[in-house]
Design an enzyme around this catalytic site. Sequence first.
Site, short mmCIF file in Angstrom:
data_model
loop_
_atom_site.label_atom_id
_atom_site.label_comp_id
_atom_site.label_asym_id
_atom_site.label_seq_id
_atom_site.Cartn_x
_atom_site.Cartn_y
_atom_site.Cartn_z
N ASN A 171 16.50 -8.43 -17.77
CA ASN A 171 17.43 -7.25 -18.34
C ASN A 171 17.54 -5.88 -17.90
OD1 ASN A 171 17.90 -9.82 -20.02
ND2 ASN A 171 17.24 -8.97 -21.87
N ASP A 182 20.58 -17.10 -12.10
CA ASP A 182 20.74 -18.52 -12.89
C ASP A 182 22.29 -18.31 -13.57
OD1 ASP A 182 19.36 -16.73 -14.58
OD2 ASP A 182 19.96 -17.99 -16.00
N HIS A 207 15.63 -19.21 -16.13
CA HIS A 207 15.94 -17.90 -15.74
C HIS A 207 15.25 -17.41 -14.38
CE1 HIS A 207 18.33 -15.08 -17.91
NE2 HIS A 207 17.32 -14.46 -18.40
#
Length: 187
Positions: free
Chosen positions: A66, A91, A19
């Site tokens: 997020n 990613d 990530h």
Amino acid sequence: MKCIVGLGNPGKKYEQTRHNVGFMIIDELVKQNGWSLGQEKFRGFYTVEHVRGEKVLLLKPQTYMNLSGESLRPFMDYYEIDVEDVLVVYDDLDLPPGKIRLRKKGGHGGHNGIRNIIDHLGTKEFKRLRIGVGRPSVPMPVVDYVLHSFDKEQEESMNESIQQAVKACEAWIEKPFNEVMNEFNAS
């Protein structure tokens, strides 16, 4: 003016995870050019550089993946960056490990960092550089997969894709995005 934003999660725990490939590319771009991400504001680390008369801004949001838009939006507002001058690097599970893809726009594709950026910018019309991390080969939750380091067999292809992504970012500083897409999406 060009703004390159690498997505990832802050902290040692996440440093070499799938990530965080967006962070890895920003770090490599900084390293190869002798720059420093020494400025901290807008809930992120950033630098403002000049390359052949072009102002180049690099940003690594420190909001966790997020909530990336919570860092990018105020950064863009402060520096008066147009959305067409933004490239988001992140990613992508749907690309095989080591593959890179550039796009002019698109949806979030289930990527919550991109979803948050779309929400904060109010548009899907921003450039993207996606780096393939593949999907898990064994049954496991996606969140666990992206928060783990690359497998040994993936490391070499990922190192190559990081170098390719850095070259693509550098090319975009000097060339139109369509030319960069044609050059780097062909491989």
